[in-house]
Design a protein around this motif. Structure first.
Motif, short mmCIF file in Angstrom:
data_model
loop_
_atom_site.label_atom_id
_atom_site.label_comp_id
_atom_site.label_asym_id
_atom_site.label_seq_id
_atom_site.Cartn_x
_atom_site.Cartn_y
_atom_site.Cartn_z
N THR A 21 31.48 38.85 38.13
CA THR A 21 31.23 40.08 38.88
C THR A 21 30.86 41.21 37.94
O THR A 21 31.55 41.43 36.93
CB THR A 21 32.47 40.49 39.70
OG1 THR A 21 32.80 39.45 40.63
CG2 THR A 21 32.21 41.78 40.48
N PHE A 22 29.79 41.91 38.28
CA PHE A 22 29.40 43.12 37.55
C PHE A 22 30.06 44.32 38.21
O PHE A 22 29.93 44.53 39.42
CB PHE A 22 27.88 43.34 37.60
CG PHE A 22 27.08 42.30 36.89
CD1 PHE A 22 27.43 41.84 35.62
CD2 PHE A 22 25.94 41.78 37.48
CE1 PHE A 22 26.66 40.89 34.97
CE2 PHE A 22 25.16 40.83 36.84
CZ PHE A 22 25.54 40.38 35.57
N TYR A 23 30.74 45.13 37.41
CA TYR A 23 31.25 46.41 37.88
C TYR A 23 30.54 47.54 37.14
O TYR A 23 30.01 47.34 36.05
CB TYR A 23 32.76 46.52 37.68
CG TYR A 23 33.53 45.70 38.68
CD1 TYR A 23 33.49 46.01 40.03
CD2 TYR A 23 34.28 44.59 38.27
CE1 TYR A 23 34.17 45.23 40.96
CE2 TYR A 23 34.97 43.81 39.19
CZ TYR A 23 34.91 44.15 40.54
OH TYR A 23 35.58 43.38 41.45
N ARG B 141 33.24 50.62 29.32
CA ARG B 141 32.93 49.25 28.90
C ARG B 141 32.43 48.36 30.03
O ARG B 141 32.10 47.19 29.80
CB ARG B 141 34.19 48.61 28.30
CG ARG B 141 35.30 48.37 29.31
CD ARG B 141 36.55 47.76 28.67
NE ARG B 141 37.64 47.65 29.63
CZ ARG B 141 37.79 46.63 30.48
NH1 ARG B 141 36.90 45.65 30.52
NH2 ARG B 141 38.81 46.60 31.31
N SER B 142 32.37 48.87 31.27
CA SER B 142 31.90 48.05 32.39
C SER B 142 30.49 47.51 32.12
O SER B 142 29.68 48.14 31.45
CB SER B 142 31.88 48.88 33.68
OG SER B 142 33.19 49.25 34.05
N MET B 143 30.20 46.34 32.68
CA MET B 143 28.96 45.65 32.32
C MET B 143 27.71 46.38 32.77
O MET B 143 26.67 46.29 32.11
CB MET B 143 28.99 44.21 32.82
CG MET B 143 29.75 43.30 31.87
SD MET B 143 29.42 41.56 32.14
CE MET B 143 30.67 41.20 33.34
N ALA B 144 27.78 47.12 33.88
CA ALA B 144 26.59 47.88 34.29
C ALA B 144 26.25 48.93 33.24
O ALA B 144 25.08 49.17 32.93
CB ALA B 144 26.83 48.54 35.64
N GLN B 145 27.29 49.57 32.67
CA GLN B 145 27.05 50.57 31.62
C GLN B 145 26.56 49.90 30.34
O GLN B 145 25.75 50.48 29.61
CB GLN B 145 28.33 51.37 31.35
CG GLN B 145 28.58 52.47 32.35
CD GLN B 145 28.85 51.94 33.76
OE1 GLN B 145 29.63 51.03 33.95
NE2 GLN B 145 28.17 52.53 34.75
N CYS B 146 27.03 48.68 30.06
CA CYS B 146 26.51 47.94 28.91
C CYS B 146 25.01 47.69 29.06
O CYS B 146 24.23 47.85 28.12
CB CYS B 146 27.24 46.61 28.75
SG CYS B 146 28.96 46.75 28.20
#
Length: 429
Positions: free
Chosen positions: A63-65, A387-392
């Motif tokens: 899941t991407f947050y 650190r959420s993956m969408a921000q990555c």
């Protein structure tokens, strides 16, 4: 082993590649960086130790947050959302509310994610080198000129005008001598988690709140280090993804500690499976399908950049003139104990978000280098949000665009010009 080579020393090794942009790490940040840089006209090489792209997104999670702010709309678009749209249109993903109100997530099938990143990265024109690990950097003074890569054929050299460290552990920045923070040395590092999937589950039989109650009631009979967590449905019928385990007090940059953590994660998985099948309605006929390819790491080294994002920046929804991404994710701190700390941007799930400055990707001194992903410059608390993956992915798109457009040192990128280029390619700023 020598972790820093001069260009003269590196010349003694085989030259594997020379180009414009070198990207270390093929996770969410590195893949987005590769797509953005290649689409901007750069000759790009992405180096990834595993045999697939997607990083933690493919090896640990599903899941991407961070795409949505709690209580509000989408705050990340660009390359990351293009990936999501591809998965959603193929029936390999769906949007799902978060258990704790952390914003809508995009749950996907990890095997489909690997293929989607293959198609996006290679379709953009980037090259990918799998089963290769960067073991040293090539330096000209304090300027990064490339890296030494260990492959199945032995070590070789890759040279680039600019380099992006998307390793998650700030491996390139650290090897190059850039200033980094070591959370484990400060005794404040988030725990690790081995995720697992189970089949044959009737997920509707036990709501999450009831699952948490059952865990608390049974904690005396089972060794359950975490009494909250996530169990959710997946794209596959009868299959659930489980994020429950917690391995605390580990410095994941220490090889011995990381090795022990992998074993402890598997032990905890077995204990949670025993609890679920023995005590939780809906799991009577359930079985373990598999454990994450590797244990999930939340926090290791962080760059000490030209700006350090703080807790006050996050909670105050601060804006920055050099913002290259937006984030509305709450501070989600798994630091010790059997619960999780949640603190929201603006004080509650209000849809508010903050900007992520370009300066958080730029080392204080080391030239021709940017970082992207969870090793960006932030305090422990701020990192627990950004650190959420969408921000990555958003930071990766920014770093890749900057590295491609730079005619000299990417660290000297003009923020206004970069923001204009990002907006042109769909980024939300």
């Amino acid at each position: 082993m020598n972790t820093r080579y001069t260009r003269t020393e590196a010349a003694a090794l085989p030259l594997l590649w020379r180009g414009d942009v070198l990207i270390a790490g093929g996770g969410s940040a590195g893949c987005a960086a590769a797509v953005a840089a290649a689409r901007s006209g750069a000759d790009v090489l992405l180096v990834e130790p595993a045999g697939f792209l997607g990083g933690t997104g493919a090896a640990v999670l599903d899941t991407f947050y961070g795409f949505y702010a709690p209580g509000g709309g989408r705050v990340v678009a660009g390359v990351g959302w293009e990936l999501c749209e591809r998965l959603l249109e193929d029936g390999q993903a769906f949007e799902r509310p978060n258990t704790y109100g952390a914003g809508t997530g995009v749950t996907y099938e990890p095997e489909a994610l690997k293929r989607a990143w293959d198609e996006l990265v290679l379709g953009a024109g980037a090259r990918v080198l799998h089963h290769a690990r960067i073991v040293a950097v090539v330096l000209d003074g304090e300027r990064v000129r490339g890296a030494v890569v260990d492959t199945a054929a032995g070590p070789g050299v890759v040279l680039a005008r600019n380099t992006i460290d998307a390793t998650g552990d700030a491996e390139v920045a650290w090897r190059a001598g850039a200033a980094v923070d070591r959370p484990a040395e400060q005794n404040r590092v988030q725990p690790l988690t081995a995720t697992f999937r189970m089949g044959g589950v009737d997920l509707g039989a036990t709501p999450v709140a009831e699952l948490h109650r059952l865990m608390a009631a049974a904690s005396g009979d089972y060794r359950l280090p975490r009494l909250d967590g996530s169990v959710h449905r997946t794209v596959l019928p009868g299959v659930v993804h489980t994020n429950l385990t917690r391995v605390s007090g580990v410095d994941a940059t220490d090889p011995w500690q990381l090795s022990a953590a992998e074993r402890e994660g598997r032990r905890q998985v077995a204990e949670y499976v025993r609890f679920l099948t023995e005590r939780v309605p809906g799991y009577e006929n359930a079985y373990l399908l598999g454990v994450s390819v590797r244990i999930g790491v939340r926090e290791t080294r962080r760059l000490r950049g030209r700006y350090v994002l703080t807790r006050e920046d996050v909670l105050g929804a601060r804006e920055f003139p050099d913002a290259i991404a937006r984030c509305g994710a709450p501070i989600e701190d798994h630091d010790g104990g059997n619960g999780t700390i949640w603190v929201y941007v603006g004080g509650g799930p209000s849809g508010r978000s903050y900007g992520v400055p370009l300066r958080c990707l730029v080392p204080e001194r080391t030239g021709h280098l940017l970082v992207a992903g969870r090793c960006l410059s932030a305090t422990h608390d701020a990192h627990a949000s950004v650190r959420s993956m969408a921000q990555c992915m958003a930071a990766g798109q920014a770093a890749g665009t900057a590295a491609a457009l730079a005619t000299g040192d990417v660290a000297d990128t003009d923020p206004a010009a970069l923001r204009a280029a990002l907006a042109l390619h769909g980024a939300l700023l």
